[in-house]
Motif scaffolding. Structure first.
Motif, PDB file in Angstrom:
ATOM      1  N   ILE A   5      82.166  21.335 -57.440  1.00 43.91           N
ATOM      2  CA  ILE A   5      80.932  21.215 -56.663  1.00 43.91           C
ATOM      3  C   ILE A   5      80.686  22.558 -55.982  1.00 43.91           C
ATOM      4  N   THR A   6      79.598  23.202 -56.362  1.00 41.64           N
ATOM      5  CA  THR A   6      79.212  24.480 -55.771  1.00 41.64           C
ATOM      6  C   THR A   6      77.737  24.401 -55.449  1.00 41.64           C
ATOM      7  N   ILE A   7      77.400  24.653 -54.225  1.00 44.23           N
ATOM      8  CA  ILE A   7      76.000  24.541 -53.818  1.00 44.23           C
ATOM      9  C   ILE A   7      75.592  25.699 -52.924  1.00 44.23           C
ATOM     10  N   ASN A   9      73.987  25.408 -50.228  1.00 46.60           N
ATOM     11  CA  ASN A   9      73.942  24.970 -48.829  1.00 46.60           C
ATOM     12  C   ASN A   9      75.306  24.979 -48.151  1.00 46.60           C
ATOM     13  N   ALA A  60      76.853  19.180 -46.393  1.00 47.37           N
ATOM     14  CA  ALA A  60      76.113  19.660 -47.564  1.00 47.37           C
ATOM     15  C   ALA A  60      76.911  19.444 -48.845  1.00 47.37           C
ATOM     16  N   LEU A  61      78.189  19.719 -48.815  1.00 43.96           N
ATOM     17  CA  LEU A  61      79.033  19.526 -49.996  1.00 43.96           C
ATOM     18  C   LEU A  61      79.178  18.045 -50.343  1.00 43.96           C
ATOM     19  N   GLU A  63      77.190  15.518 -49.589  1.00 41.53           N
ATOM     20  CA  GLU A  63      75.928  14.945 -50.072  1.00 41.53           C
ATOM     21  C   GLU A  63      75.564  15.448 -51.461  1.00 41.53           C
ATOM     22  N   THR A  64      75.862  16.694 -51.775  1.00 43.45           N
ATOM     23  CA  THR A  64      75.592  17.208 -53.115  1.00 43.45           C
ATOM     24  C   THR A  64      76.428  16.489 -54.160  1.00 43.45           C
ATOM     25  N   ALA A  65      77.611  16.063 -53.782  1.00 40.57           N
ATOM     26  CA  ALA A  65      78.479  15.329 -54.700  1.00 40.57           C
ATOM     27  C   ALA A  65      78.063  13.864 -54.826  1.00 40.57           C
TER      28      ALA A  65
END
Length: 125
Positions: A5-7, A9, A60-61, A63-65
């Motif tokens: 997981i790379t975002i 945010n 942020a991490l 929620e992105t996942a």
């Protein structure tokens, strides 16, 4: 199979590691430090501001996942000074309304980029 997981945010890693890794229904979030992902600037001038930035990076991490903060089951908090414990708790508590995750908080001699706080966590869907 694991998924990195790379975002945008959350701050980019400062070393050879992933921001977070999702394996099946479990998310492992690497230790987050108070870097503002939009500016790349450390928010380390005040422990409350630093802790809030760390928690926003974690959020942020997570929620992105595809998970929520309530899915976090374990946190590890590393403090440069245990004198900051109360203030860190005040900010940290705002991110967990009910049934906060298990955790430990330890004082360490030094953290990456000489920050005052670093937090990692594990979340399960």
């Amino acid at each position: 199979m694991k998924k990195v997981i790379t975002i945008p945010n959350a701050p980019q890693p400062i070393g050879p590691y992933s921001q977070a890794v999702l394996k099946n229904d479990t998310l492992y979030v690497s230790g987050q430090i108070p870097i503002d992902p939009k500016t790349g600037v450390l928010q380390n001038h005040n422990i409350k501001v630093a802790t809030q930035q760390v928690m926003e990076n974690i959020k942020a991490l997570v929620e992105t996942a595809g998970l929520e903060m309530s899915d976090i089951i374990k946190c590890s908090i590393f403090l440069k000074s245990m004198n900051d414990f109360t203030e860190v708790n005040e900010v940290y508590a705002q991110y967990f309304n009910a049934a906060p995750p298990a955790r430990e908080t330890v004082e360490v001699k030094k953290l990456p980029m000489d920050v005052s706080v670093e937090i990692s966590c594990i979340a399960i869907k």
